[in-house]
Write a protein that holds these residues in place. Structure first.
Motif, mmCIF file in Angstrom:
data_model
loop_
_atom_site.group_PDB
_atom_site.id
_atom_site.type_symbol
_atom_site.label_atom_id
_atom_site.label_comp_id
_atom_site.label_asym_id
_atom_site.label_seq_id
_atom_site.Cartn_x
_atom_site.Cartn_y
_atom_site.Cartn_z
ATOM 1 N N ASP A 212 21.885 -13.094 35.829
ATOM 2 C CA ASP A 212 23.095 -12.776 35.768
ATOM 3 C C ASP A 212 22.604 -11.900 37.136
ATOM 4 O O ASP A 212 21.712 -11.528 37.953
ATOM 5 C CB ASP A 212 23.079 -11.751 34.382
ATOM 6 N N ARG A 288 21.688 -14.331 21.317
ATOM 7 C CA ARG A 288 22.524 -14.860 21.452
ATOM 8 C C ARG A 288 22.773 -15.583 22.441
ATOM 9 O O ARG A 288 21.817 -15.000 24.056
ATOM 10 C CB ARG A 288 23.516 -13.215 21.246
ATOM 11 N N GLY A 290 24.587 -15.086 26.790
ATOM 12 C CA GLY A 290 24.248 -14.139 27.409
ATOM 13 C C GLY A 290 26.556 -13.867 27.914
ATOM 14 O O GLY A 290 26.794 -14.896 27.963
ATOM 15 N N ASP A 291 25.734 -13.130 28.126
ATOM 16 C CA ASP A 291 27.822 -12.541 28.675
ATOM 17 C C ASP A 291 27.514 -11.547 29.589
ATOM 18 O O ASP A 291 27.371 -10.229 29.870
ATOM 19 C CB ASP A 291 28.683 -11.963 27.251
ATOM 20 N N GLU A 293 26.605 -14.752 31.032
ATOM 21 C CA GLU A 293 26.395 -16.172 31.650
ATOM 22 C C GLU A 293 27.068 -16.870 30.641
ATOM 23 O O GLU A 293 26.821 -18.182 31.500
ATOM 24 C CB GLU A 293 24.175 -15.872 31.227
HETATM 25 N N1 GLY Z 1 23.989 -10.626 30.874
HETATM 26 C C1 GLY Z 1 23.168 -10.070 30.134
HETATM 27 C C2 GLY Z 1 23.033 -10.225 28.405
HETATM 28 O O1 GLY Z 1 24.221 -10.941 27.760
HETATM 29 O O2 GLY Z 1 22.592 -9.201 28.134
#
Ligand code: GLY
Ligand code: AMP
Length: 425
Positions: A212, A288, A290-291, A293
């Motif tokens: 990330d 959960r 990743g966002d 990711e």
């Molecule tokens: N990209 C970091 C998170 O989802 O915590």
């Protein structure tokens, strides 16, 4: 299958698309979803943290599997409530979700399990915390223990900065309840890596690992964000390193959670700092995907995603998934003013002639009554490209990201710089 995905960001758009691709016969509901999921899913206008209405919707629509995207509903006990009502759920109950929602708990689990992580101490009162800062070597890291949307960690070069961070959390309650407990830890050297383990509580299947980019600006400068871009796979995530992560990090953590009566079902996300000597130190755990990711790892899954999530949710042996031999890169487009005060309502133009292999995931968007697409959140879109090579994916996602327009658009133009540097050596 009838599936319900909880959440409305880029991660949930990626989950919905990956499951729809895995089996076009799925009927997918998303709560609340977004304009990106609307064309191929049924969006339900229920907030992701409205536990009662989500449980009712799962029953009303005879949902066969619920996949929970964000951490907040998991920490609030959504998975427990759904299971209590007889539903199959991919996602941990509140007790296991504490691995993310309480950094103090997570540190305690790691200490019991012997998992490598930064040395730390937990404080709930200002004066003892300040006294600890005064004797702590520099640099050091101050973290709000509770959920803070990825913004609760302050890396402090000096003790003066750490004093300010501690004071803002414990003295001024800048993070509210999330900062009533503060973790002070040593600074870890190395390179960050996000590892994703789908688990039924005991068995593990790893998804591709990703990297990330947390800072807003090029060169990893500027304020911390939820994440400005990602890529997968990552060259440093070799077979031997991942074996070590399973052995030293993932398995002991899952065993310790089970021992404490909180078995973890879902995806355990280990945020690691790979030390120069190869030690996989845990920076934090998340409960959960990743966002952003998810927007690179899910498009790389070729087949078997539904079967894997269902088996994990049922506590059954985990089938293998097939992964594309390809690379994925995503560039996040953020709203003007993000992360402090994101502007909303700016008109978005997405051209039709995007390069091959590009998917534009919606994160903070909204459709107005007349059909105009506008910004409605900090991270607006995640522009992903999948290509045979990392360079190809990078080129296409960057080109596509430049083609999207809205007032105040912010994006990084150096996503994947570490990988690029490695490959040019
Ligand atoms: N990209 C970091 C998170 O989802 O915590
Ligand atoms: P966290 O919210 O715990 O994931 O931390 C956010 C970011 O702060 C991480 O992605 C790292 O870049 C950085 N960070 C957190 N803890 C440490 C640490 N102990 N040493 C070095 N960097 C850290």
């Amino acid at each position: 299958m009838k599936l319900l995905i909880v959440g409305g960001g880029g991660r949930e758009h990626a989950l919905a698309l990956a499951l729809a691709t895995d089996d076009p016969g799925h009927e997918i509901f998303v709560a609340p979803g977004n304009p990106g999921t609307a064309p191929f899913c049924a969006n339900l206008s229920i907030a992701a943290d409205d536990i009662e209405r989500l449980v009712r919707a799962a029953s009303a629509h005879s949902i066969e599997l619920v996949v929970v995207g964000p951490e907040v509903p998991l920490a609030l006990g959504l998975a427990d409530a759904l299971r209590g009502a007889g539903h199959l759920v991919f996602g941990p109950g509140a007790a296991a979700a504490r691995i993310e929602s309480s950094k103090a708990f997570s540190k305690d689990v790691m200490a019991s399990a012997g998992v490598p992580t930064a040395a730390s101490e937990v404080f709930t009162a200002l004066q003892p915390a300040l006294a600890h800062v005064d004797v702590h070597p520099e640099p050091l890291v101050v973290k709000a223990s509770g959920l803070a949307a990825g913004k609760g960690a302050v890396v402090c070069i000096t003790r003066a900065e750490a004093r300010a961070a501690v004071t803002s959390m414990l003295g001024e309650r800048a993070f509210g309840e999330a900062g009533d407990e503060v973790v002070i830890e040593t600074f870890l050297q190395g390179e960050e890596l996000s590892v994703f383990a789908v688990t039924n509580g005991t068995e593990i299947r790893l998804l591709p690992s990703a990297q990330d980019h947390k800072r807003l600006l090029d060169g990893d400068t500027g304020p911390n964000t939820g994440g400005m871009g990602a890529y997968a796979p990552v060259a440093i995530a070799t077979g031997p390193l991942l074996d070590r992560v399973e052995r030293e990090v993932l398995r002991p953590t899952l065993a310790e959670l089970s021992r404490r009566g909180a078995p973890f079902v879902g995806v355990l996300y280990a945020g690691l700092m790979i030390a120069p000597d190869g030690t996989p130190n845990v920076i934090e755990f998340n409960c959960r995907f990743g966002d952003p990711e998810a927007e690179v790892i899910l498009p790389l899954v070729k087949s078997g995603l539904t079967a894997l999530l269902v088996a994990a949710a049922r506590g059954e042996p985990l089938p293998r998934i097939e992964v594309h031999e390809a690379a994925a890169v995503t560039v996040v487009l953020a709203a003007g003013g993000y992360p402090e005060a994101a502007s909303r309502g700016d008109v978005i133009t997405i051209p039709d002639d995007m390069p091959d292999g590009v998917t534009v995931f919606h994160a903070g968007t909204r459709t107005e009554a007349d059909g105009t697409l506008v910004t409605s959140g900090g991270r607006v879109l995640a522009v992903t490209a999948v290509a045979p090579t990392f360079e190809g994916a990078l080129e296409r996602s960057s080109a596509a990201a430049e083609m999207v327009e809205f007032e105040g658009k912010q994006m990084r133009r150096d996503i994947g710089w570490r990988e690029l540097e490695r490959r040019s050596r």
